[in-house]
Write a protein that holds these residues in place. Sequence first.
Motif, mmCIF file in Angstrom:
data_model
loop_
_atom_site.group_PDB
_atom_site.id
_atom_site.type_symbol
_atom_site.label_atom_id
_atom_site.label_comp_id
_atom_site.label_asym_id
_atom_site.label_seq_id
_atom_site.Cartn_x
_atom_site.Cartn_y
_atom_site.Cartn_z
ATOM 1 N N ILE A 67 1.062 -1.070 -0.057
ATOM 2 C CA ILE A 67 -0.054 0.104 0.116
ATOM 3 C C ILE A 67 0.914 1.300 0.034
ATOM 4 O O ILE A 67 1.675 1.464 1.052
ATOM 5 C CB ILE A 67 -0.910 -0.059 1.154
ATOM 6 C CG1 ILE A 67 -1.424 -1.395 1.720
ATOM 7 C CG2 ILE A 67 -2.218 1.110 1.099
ATOM 8 C CD1 ILE A 67 -2.571 -1.819 0.299
ATOM 9 N N LEU A 68 0.856 1.963 -0.993
ATOM 10 C CA LEU A 68 1.907 3.137 -1.280
ATOM 11 C C LEU A 68 1.168 4.449 -1.502
ATOM 12 O O LEU A 68 -0.189 4.561 -1.688
ATOM 13 C CB LEU A 68 2.646 2.981 -2.274
ATOM 14 C CG LEU A 68 3.381 1.741 -2.562
ATOM 15 C CD1 LEU A 68 3.975 1.443 -3.861
ATOM 16 C CD2 LEU A 68 4.657 1.824 -1.494
ATOM 17 N N VAL A 69 1.558 5.437 -1.009
ATOM 18 C CA VAL A 69 0.710 6.686 -0.649
ATOM 19 C C VAL A 69 1.684 7.698 -1.864
ATOM 20 O O VAL A 69 2.701 7.935 -1.905
ATOM 21 C CB VAL A 69 1.304 7.577 0.677
ATOM 22 C CG1 VAL A 69 0.563 8.821 0.699
ATOM 23 C CG2 VAL A 69 0.680 6.573 1.747
ATOM 24 N N VAL A 70 0.478 8.197 -2.542
ATOM 25 C CA VAL A 70 1.072 9.239 -3.736
ATOM 26 C C VAL A 70 1.007 10.725 -3.209
ATOM 27 O O VAL A 70 0.223 10.967 -2.522
ATOM 28 C CB VAL A 70 0.099 8.812 -4.711
ATOM 29 C CG1 VAL A 70 0.135 10.010 -6.116
ATOM 30 C CG2 VAL A 70 -0.118 7.479 -5.361
ATOM 31 N N ASP A 71 2.047 11.213 -3.590
ATOM 32 C CA ASP A 71 2.005 12.763 -3.079
ATOM 33 C C ASP A 71 1.195 13.702 -3.866
ATOM 34 O O ASP A 71 1.527 14.233 -4.871
ATOM 35 C CB ASP A 71 3.598 13.446 -3.526
ATOM 36 C CG ASP A 71 3.830 14.784 -2.770
ATOM 37 O OD1 ASP A 71 3.114 15.083 -2.151
ATOM 38 O OD2 ASP A 71 5.164 15.148 -3.512
ATOM 39 N N ASP A 72 0.011 13.622 -3.524
ATOM 40 C CA ASP A 72 -1.243 14.205 -4.064
ATOM 41 C C ASP A 72 -2.156 14.435 -3.214
ATOM 42 O O ASP A 72 -2.750 13.749 -2.544
ATOM 43 C CB ASP A 72 -1.406 13.592 -5.478
ATOM 44 C CG ASP A 72 -2.498 14.397 -6.465
ATOM 45 O OD1 ASP A 72 -3.367 14.918 -6.054
ATOM 46 O OD2 ASP A 72 -2.247 14.364 -7.613
ATOM 47 N N SER A 73 -2.565 15.893 -3.068
ATOM 48 C CA SER A 73 -3.525 16.331 -2.049
ATOM 49 C C SER A 73 -4.986 15.869 -2.506
ATOM 50 O O SER A 73 -6.091 16.220 -1.735
ATOM 51 C CB SER A 73 -3.450 17.857 -1.675
ATOM 52 O OG SER A 73 -3.699 18.649 -3.041
ATOM 53 N N SER A 74 -5.128 15.648 -3.700
ATOM 54 C CA SER A 74 -6.674 15.377 -4.221
ATOM 55 C C SER A 74 -7.030 14.047 -3.909
ATOM 56 O O SER A 74 -6.161 13.149 -3.281
ATOM 57 C CB SER A 74 -6.819 15.297 -5.821
ATOM 58 O OG SER A 74 -5.946 14.345 -6.476
ATOM 59 N N LEU A 75 -8.458 13.820 -4.131
ATOM 60 C CA LEU A 75 -9.166 12.348 -3.452
ATOM 61 C C LEU A 75 -9.076 11.410 -4.557
ATOM 62 O O LEU A 75 -9.844 11.720 -5.584
ATOM 63 C CB LEU A 75 -10.353 12.670 -3.054
ATOM 64 C CG LEU A 75 -10.680 13.446 -1.486
ATOM 65 C CD1 LEU A 75 -9.944 14.691 -1.222
ATOM 66 C CD2 LEU A 75 -12.160 13.383 -1.197
ATOM 67 N N ASN A 76 -8.181 10.408 -4.264
ATOM 68 C CA ASN A 76 -8.224 9.485 -5.293
ATOM 69 C C ASN A 76 -7.417 8.150 -4.875
ATOM 70 O O ASN A 76 -6.844 8.078 -3.849
ATOM 71 C CB ASN A 76 -7.319 9.760 -6.679
ATOM 72 C CG ASN A 76 -7.699 8.991 -7.831
ATOM 73 O OD1 ASN A 76 -8.386 8.100 -8.065
ATOM 74 N ND2 ASN A 76 -6.783 9.030 -8.970
ATOM 75 N N ALA A 77 -7.911 6.935 -5.295
ATOM 76 C CA ALA A 77 -7.094 5.558 -5.128
ATOM 77 C C ALA A 77 -7.282 4.894 -6.390
ATOM 78 O O ALA A 77 -8.023 4.988 -7.236
ATOM 79 C CB ALA A 77 -7.777 5.000 -3.773
ATOM 80 N N PHE A 78 -6.040 4.021 -6.685
ATOM 81 C CA PHE A 78 -6.150 3.254 -7.696
ATOM 82 C C PHE A 78 -5.125 1.806 -7.974
ATOM 83 O O PHE A 78 -4.256 2.143 -6.779
ATOM 84 C CB PHE A 78 -5.735 4.140 -8.970
ATOM 85 C CG PHE A 78 -4.292 4.769 -8.783
ATOM 86 C CD1 PHE A 78 -3.261 4.208 -9.251
ATOM 87 C CD2 PHE A 78 -4.470 5.804 -8.343
ATOM 88 C CE1 PHE A 78 -2.083 4.726 -9.112
ATOM 89 C CE2 PHE A 78 -3.096 6.762 -8.129
ATOM 90 C CZ PHE A 78 -1.917 5.886 -8.367
#
Length: 451
Positions: A67-78
């Motif tokens: 489970i990795l965290v993307v450096d983006d403040s928007s709401l998303n998962a993929f």
Amino acid sequence: MKTAPYGVMWFHRVFRLTSIPALIFCLFAQTASAQGLLRDADLEYGLKQLAAPVLTAAGLSPSRVKILVVDDSSLNAFVISTDAIFLHYGLINRMSNAAMLQGVIAHEAAHIANGHLTRRMNNLASARTAAGFGIALAAVAAAAGGGEAGAGVLLGTQSSAINRFLRHTRAEEASADQSAVRFMRSAGINPAGMSQVLQLFRGQELLAETRQDPYTRSHPLSRDRMRALEGYVAAYGNAPNDNATADYWFERVKGKLSAYTRAPKWTLRRLNESPYQDVRLLREAVAEHRQSRTKQALAAIDKAITLRPNDPFYHDQRGQILFETRNFSAAAAAYGRAVQLAPNDALILSGYGRALLVEGNVNKAKQVLEKARIIDFRDGTMLRDLSVAYAKSGQKGMASVVTAERYALRGRMKDAGIHAKRAVDLLPEGSGPWQRAQDVLIASERAAKRR
């Protein structure tokens, strides 16, 4: 957490590298640096604890699916591959309980378990190497609006190809919703968390597409879908929210993440919102360190260590604070203790190796950093330090191949090719490092032909 050498935050912002086919690698060279990951040992361990029961219920291996965290403040998962689930930090910050976060993970796990990625993986190949991993994330960045035209070349069609690649159909969404509720119920997690997540996006489809959160573009919502989900939840029944382990790790993950991504003063005003004393102290240490108040930061993290003396991640955090304040010997000692407690955590090893390198213990640093690379190649900061360690020990060929991989990870294919060519000339032909250099060189040459 580990500090990016050029950032104010301690997360590793890692730009994708890896190895799906070299052709895909080079086609995405320009967009690969558009979107990064926030790498942190504590954060990723906590997410693993939250994901494990869900992944197990889905028939997936918690040790294999990261489970990795993307450096983006928007709401998303993929999901793009079968071995990683990506969550934007903005989405995690909006969660209010563990079941919501586990619901998102369950839904993405369902896309893997239900075979929704099979066609896409046939198109995109595999994202299990440095190049391929980075290319896959670049596709997501492109679909969100950061270089979609270039990304579209990958699939051999116009720029909308990547959007089509990422976007699930409503039938797939319904299937994933139903499976996710079943996984959660099997794991003893309240599936109502799924409904709470969709409430965050209610009304999004009424907005212009440019104003929508990316989640609603890749995961189409509808009233029918939401009603169906509520029906699934009702049919399976609610499970009690009494999982103390999940509650703790949710508070720790969200608490640490928000302490790094929100203003320090905001964090300090809200310390008492966490019911766990060690998490409050962790957040305080982060906020104080970000304001260059080292004495207060160390006092807070030392209190947290007193409460959890065998927690490797608090020792890792102490090492980070000391390293950032140029107390390198003490930092190496703190990281060394963290490694004793978690000897196979790549991110902790990376921090330890960096401290050893700065301290002048080059041979040991090289050993530690090479072990970290073998476990997890996705850390650009570690690759930089490892190349320095090889250069200082006179191994110019190894320094060149690691540098080539680091530049490839950043999407700088011309520079990657220069160092890969140098490595090919210096390394024994046919050896493992020589082959790694050849892979990067081929990708670089193909990228040059398409300029």
